[in-house]
Design a protein around this motif. Structure first.
Motif, short mmCIF file in Angstrom:
data_model
loop_
_atom_site.label_atom_id
_atom_site.label_comp_id
_atom_site.label_asym_id
_atom_site.label_seq_id
_atom_site.Cartn_x
_atom_site.Cartn_y
_atom_site.Cartn_z
N ASN A 7 0.84 -1.19 0.00
CA ASN A 7 0.00 0.00 0.00
C ASN A 7 0.89 1.24 0.00
O ASN A 7 1.96 1.25 0.62
CB ASN A 7 -0.90 0.01 1.23
N ASP A 8 0.45 2.28 -0.68
CA ASP A 8 1.25 3.50 -0.75
C ASP A 8 1.48 4.08 0.64
O ASP A 8 0.60 4.05 1.51
CB ASP A 8 0.54 4.55 -1.61
N THR A 310 3.08 -3.23 6.83
CA THR A 310 3.82 -3.64 5.63
C THR A 310 4.61 -4.92 5.88
O THR A 310 4.60 -5.85 5.07
CB THR A 310 4.75 -2.51 5.17
#
Length: 321
Positions: A7-8, A310
C-alpha cells in the motif's frame, strides 16, 4: 517468488524530514508496553541473554525480533511488533543482544553487526529443543537486520525460517560510519556513546582495560567507537578491518530464504547509496525503498506506523504461497 505489492506510504506532512520521522517514532509515538514474559538464556559459551516473550496460539506463527543497537524490548518498534503479534494471536519474542535489555552479560564481549551466533543458537538449537516446529519469521531492526542477514547467509535458515525482514539496516558499515560523522546524524552517535560508556563502567572489572574506557569516553563518531571497543573486544585489528569483514552487503547474495529489505532514502543512519539493489541481490531478496520515513520511522499522516502492517503483509504473502 511472487513480487511484493504494498500500500502506498503517505508520510506525515508534520514530520518534514528523516530526522523528524526518526525522533517521533523512537521517542514520541504512543505505544503501550506488551505483557512480556522474560526468560534468561544460558548460551553455549557461558554467557547469557534475555528473551522477552508474548504468548500466542501455539498453532500460529512465531516472530523472532532482533532489536537495533542499544535497543531492547521496550523500544517503540519492538512494542509495535509484539503488540501486533498479540493482536494476531502469534507468539513473539524479542531476542536481546548481549548486554541489552537491562541484563549485563558475563563475558567481556558485547555484540556487533556481524555477530549472528546467538540468533543461530536460538533458531537452530534452542527452539527445536523446546519442541517448536511451527512457522517462524525473523525480523531485524537497524543493526539487528545486519545480524539477521549474516544468519540468513551462514546459518541453517532454510531449515528454520520461513521468511525474514530487515528494516532500516546498514549493509555497508563504513558508509554508515562516514555518513553519521556529518551533520545532525552525529547527535545519534553521541546517544550510543553514552550508553556504551555506561555499560563499560558496569563491566570494567570483566573487561579490565582502562585504556579502552578512556577511548570510549573520548569517542566522537562511529570510527572512534569501533576502534575503541568493537574491534579490540571482538578480534578485529581496527574499525576498518571490522567494517570490511562484517558489512552485510557481502552476504546478501547467499540468502536462501525469502527476505524483505525495507528502508527510506532519507534515513539519517544509512545512506541511500549503500542500500541493496541490483548486483548484491538474489532472487530471494526484495528491496522496498520509500522516499521518506527516516530511520525506523515510516510514520503516516495519521501518526501511525506504515512499517508495521507492511512487514506483516509481507509475512502473510509468504505464508499464503
Amino acid at each position: 517468488m511472487q513480487k511484493f505489492q504494498v500500500n502506498d506510504f503517505e508520510p506525515a506532512s508534520w514530520l518534514p524530514n528523516g530526522h523528524f520521522q526518526t525522533v517521533f517514532a523512537s521517542l514520541l509515538m504512543p505505544v503501550p508496553i506488551p505483557p512480556y514474559r522474560r526468560e534468561i538464556l544460558d548460551l553455549p559459551d557461558g554467557d547469557i541473554i534475555a528473551a522477552d516473550w508474548v504468548d500466542g496460539d501455539k498453532h500460529n506463527p512465531l516472530l523472532v525480533l532482533i532489536h537495533g543497537m542499544e535497543g531492547n524490548s521496550e523500544s517503540r518498534y519492538a512494542r509495535l511488533i509484539m503488540n501486533e503479534c498479540l493482536a494476531r494471536s502469534w507468539t513473539g519474542v524479542v531476542l536481546h543482544m548481549r548486554s541489552c535489555g537491562g541484563l549485563i552479560n558475563r563475558l567481556s564481549t558485547y555484540y556487533h553487526a556481524g555477530f549472528y551466533q546467538d540468533i543461530e543458537y536460538f533458531l537452530d538449537k534452542f527452539l527445536p529443543s523446546r519442541g517448536w516446529a511451527g512457522t517462524t519469521y525473523l525480523a531485524g531492526i537497524s543493526l539487528g537486520g545486519s545480524q539477521v542477514v549474516h544468519y540468513l547467509a551462514k546459518g541453517q535458515a532454510a531449515e528454520h525460517v520461513e521468511a525474514a525482514a530487515m528494516i532500516s539496516s546498514p549493509m555497508d558499515l563504513r558508509a554508515s560510519a562516514d555518513f553519521m560523522s556529518r551533520g545532525l546524524s552525529r547527535h545519534y552517535v553521541m546517544k550510543f556513546q553514552k550508553s556504551l560508556v555506561a555499560k563499560y563502567y558496569l563491566k570494567r572489572e570483566i573487561i579490565n582495560d582502562a585504556e579502552l574506557g578512556r577511548k570510549l569516553i573520548a569517542a566522537q563518531n562511529f570510527w572512534d567507537l569501533d576502534n575503541a571497543a568493537t574491534a579490540p573486544l571482538h578480534g578485529f585489528r581496527d574499525a576498518e578491518h571490522y567494517y570490511v569483514e562484517m558489512s552485510a552487503k557481502t552476504c546478501l547474495k547467499d540468502i536462501q530464504v525469502p527476505a524483505l529489505y525495507l528502508a527510506s532514502r532519507d534515513d539519517p543512519f544509512v545512506p541511500e547509496i549503500s542500500m541493496p539493489k541490483g548486483k548484491h541481490q538474489t532472487g530471494f531478496l526484495q528491496t522496498l525503498l520509500t522516499e521518506r520515513g527516516g530511520h525506523v520511522g515510516f510514520v503516516n499522516h495519521y501518526g501511525k506506523s506504515w512499517m508495521l502492517p507492511t512487514v506483516f503483509k509481507y509475512f502473510s504473502m509468504i505464508e499464503s504461497q
